[in-house]
Design a protein around this motif. Structure first.
Motif, mmCIF file in Angstrom:
data_model
loop_
_atom_site.group_PDB
_atom_site.id
_atom_site.type_symbol
_atom_site.label_atom_id
_atom_site.label_comp_id
_atom_site.label_asym_id
_atom_site.label_seq_id
_atom_site.Cartn_x
_atom_site.Cartn_y
_atom_site.Cartn_z
ATOM 1 N N LEU A 1 -1.150 -0.509 8.118
ATOM 2 C CA LEU A 1 -0.628 -0.843 9.439
ATOM 3 C C LEU A 1 0.766 -0.261 9.619
ATOM 4 O O LEU A 1 1.578 -0.256 8.694
ATOM 5 N N VAL A 2 1.009 0.204 10.815
ATOM 6 C CA VAL A 2 2.298 0.800 11.161
ATOM 7 C C VAL A 2 2.716 0.247 12.520
ATOM 8 O O VAL A 2 1.869 0.090 13.406
ATOM 9 N N SER A 3 4.006 -0.083 12.670
ATOM 10 C CA SER A 3 4.484 -0.284 14.047
ATOM 11 C C SER A 3 5.712 0.568 14.293
ATOM 12 O O SER A 3 5.653 1.555 15.010
ATOM 13 N N SER B 1 9.017 2.443 9.995
ATOM 14 C CA SER B 1 10.133 2.465 9.032
ATOM 15 C C SER B 1 9.650 2.259 7.597
ATOM 16 O O SER B 1 10.224 2.841 6.675
ATOM 17 N N THR B 2 8.585 1.499 7.391
ATOM 18 C CA THR B 2 8.084 1.325 6.021
ATOM 19 C C THR B 2 7.580 2.661 5.465
ATOM 20 O O THR B 2 7.839 2.996 4.310
ATOM 21 N N LEU B 3 6.878 3.415 6.315
ATOM 22 C CA LEU B 3 6.407 4.742 5.873
ATOM 23 C C LEU B 3 7.604 5.613 5.537
ATOM 24 O O LEU B 3 7.668 6.235 4.474
ATOM 25 N N VAL C 1 0.824 -1.215 0.000
ATOM 26 C CA VAL C 1 0.000 0.000 0.000
ATOM 27 C C VAL C 1 0.857 1.264 0.000
ATOM 28 O O VAL C 1 0.501 2.276 -0.621
ATOM 29 N N GLU C 2 2.006 1.172 0.681
ATOM 30 C CA GLU C 2 2.848 2.370 0.852
ATOM 31 C C GLU C 2 3.385 2.922 -0.464
ATOM 32 O O GLU C 2 3.853 4.053 -0.533
ATOM 33 N N ILE C 3 3.303 2.117 -1.521
ATOM 34 C CA ILE C 3 3.819 2.574 -2.815
ATOM 35 C C ILE C 3 2.825 3.522 -3.513
ATOM 36 O O ILE C 3 3.198 4.307 -4.399
HETATM 37 O O1 LIG Z 1 5.922 0.329 10.658
HETATM 38 P P1 LIG Z 1 6.688 -0.892 10.256
HETATM 39 O O2 LIG Z 1 7.410 -1.513 11.415
HETATM 40 O O3 LIG Z 1 7.593 -0.626 9.099
HETATM 41 O O4 LIG Z 1 5.632 -1.995 9.811
HETATM 42 C C1 LIG Z 1 4.625 -1.724 8.869
HETATM 43 C C2 LIG Z 1 4.571 -2.741 7.785
HETATM 44 O O5 LIG Z 1 4.351 -4.038 8.351
HETATM 45 C C3 LIG Z 1 3.271 -4.683 7.646
HETATM 46 O O6 LIG Z 1 3.691 -5.364 6.536
HETATM 47 P P2 LIG Z 1 4.623 -6.685 6.619
HETATM 48 O O7 LIG Z 1 6.033 -6.297 6.906
HETATM 49 O O8 LIG Z 1 4.024 -7.628 7.614
HETATM 50 O O9 LIG Z 1 4.608 -7.262 5.170
HETATM 51 P P3 LIG Z 1 3.406 -7.555 4.157
HETATM 52 O O10 LIG Z 1 3.171 -6.239 3.479
HETATM 53 O O11 LIG Z 1 3.984 -8.586 3.254
HETATM 54 O O12 LIG Z 1 2.214 -8.054 4.933
HETATM 55 C C4 LIG Z 1 2.384 -3.502 7.219
HETATM 56 O O13 LIG Z 1 1.550 -3.833 6.135
HETATM 57 C C5 LIG Z 1 3.393 -2.421 6.886
HETATM 58 O O14 LIG Z 1 3.772 -2.461 5.532
#
Ligand SMILES: O=P(O)(O)OC[C@H]1O[C@H](OP(=O)(O)OP(=O)(O)O)[C@H](O)[C@@H]1O
Ligand SMILES: Nc1ncnc2c1ncn2[C@@H]1O[C@H](COP(=O)(O)OP(=O)(O)OP(=O)(O)O)[C@@H](O)[C@H]1O
Ligand SMILES: [Mg+2]
Length: 284
Positions: free
Chosen positions: A157-159, A162-164, A142-144
């Motif tokens: 989803l965010v934890s 770092s992906t954002l 989704v982030e793309i």
């Molecule tokens: O805030 P962060 O710690 O970066 O985590 C966020 C990411 O984790 C999940 O994806 P996941 O890594 O589980 O991979 P997926 O997209 O293959 O489900 C979610 O969809 C985000 O892309």
């Protein structure tokens, strides 16, 4: 009669789900690519599934219970009961926009295109905030979306964030906080309900023990009252005499956070040789 549990086949919740069962004393032999297995020492059958499918399986009674993110339970809107939060898989569902977006508030999402895998939750969120926007449902990466011109914002989803960050996005609204939960079928047979109660009893004992520590310390007898006053304990602390006259050993149970709060006071009160050890299970 067996209890049927659905857990994620692979992904974020897979390992922690198996670890939880193990901590509950349940041994499952999950060979690679095996999609169904049985526990050797508990009447439990385990199905390995995509997390998105788990609420449906539970609603239909194909699985009696399942371990799945609260976010998925809410999105899928199936008839299931959330019977226990599990304390892992903690994350949040958030709106994010490109870093250069001059975001001032939720009204900035009005008439925008939002990419998400959670159209139901996002739709409800926008509605309750009086915002009308175009939701683009996509199932992953989704982030793309903003970077390729598919959307102006995303909700994912965010934890750690770092992906954002890696995708040049910034988090602007938290829509939901989530963690893994144990969900159960609405109408379990009495035998299955009994097995679920047994499993829940074990899960709760494991969960209570997680943040709790056993503390042992030596105290001069003339300081005992003060030191005991600092310690909570399950009922009250245990006090045993040491071989050396005038000293006692004090044992107690407390949460890890409490420990860091009172350690200075314990030392100041004359406590010595303080040991803190983990607790595996805890039944109150
Ligand atoms: O805030 P962060 O710690 O970066 O985590 C966020 C990411 O984790 C999940 O994806 P996941 O890594 O589980 O991979 P997926 O997209 O293959 O489900 C979610 O969809 C985000 O892309
Ligand atoms: N970054 C994260 N940190 C913590 N928990 C997360 C994170 N991302 C997702 N989760 C939780 O773990 C669940 C599973 O996430 P995962 O990314 O493995 O799902 P998935 O890619 O849809 O997997 P599946 O292949 O089963 O469909 C999510 O529904 C959420 O509850
Ligand atoms: Mg999925």
């Amino acid at each position: 009669m067996k209890l049927k549990i659905a857990i994620q086949k692979s992904g974020r919740l897979h390992e922690d789900s198996i670890k939880l069962l193990k901590e509950c004393g349940i041994d499952i032999n999950n060979g690679v690519n095996k999609l169904k297995t049985e526990a050797s020492n508990f009447p439990l059958e385990v199905f390995f599934l995509r997390d998105d499918d788990i609420p449906q399986y539970i609603e239909d009674g194909v699985a009696d219970i399942g371990i799945v993110g609260e976010n998925v339970v809410l999105e899928k809107q199936k008839q299931v009961n959330i019977v226990q939060k599990l304390g892992f898989g903690k994350c949040r569902l958030s709106m994010a926009v490109e870093k250069s977006f001059d975001y001032t508030g939720i009204q900035d999402l009005h008439n925008k295109r939002i990419a998400t895998s959670y159209p139901v939750i996002v739709g409800d969120f926008l509605k309750s905030n009086g915002i009308s926007a175009e939701i683009h449902e996509i199932s992953g990466s989704v982030e793309i979306a903003p970077g390729i011109g598919l959307a102006d914002a995303i909700c994912d989803l965010v934890s750690s964030g770092s992906t954002l960050f890696m995708n040049g996005l910034k988090e602007v609204e938290t829509v939901l906080k989530s963690e893994a939960v144990l969900a159960a079928c609405h109408d379990l047979q009495p035998a299955q309900q009994q097995l679920l109660d047994k499993l829940l009893f074990r899960i709760q004992a494991v969960r209570k023990a997680k943040n709790t520590k056993y503390i042992l310390l030596n105290a001069p007898n003339d300081k005992l009252t003060e030191i005991i006053g600092l310690l909570p304990g399950m009922k009250s602390p245990t006090v045993l005499p040491l071989a050396e006259a005038g000293w006692s050993s004090v044992h107690s149970v407390l949460s890890e956070n409490e420990f860091w709060d009172i350690i200075e006071s314990l030392k100041a009160a004359g406590a010595q040789g303080i040991l803190v050890v983990p607790i595996e299970k805890m039944v109150i």
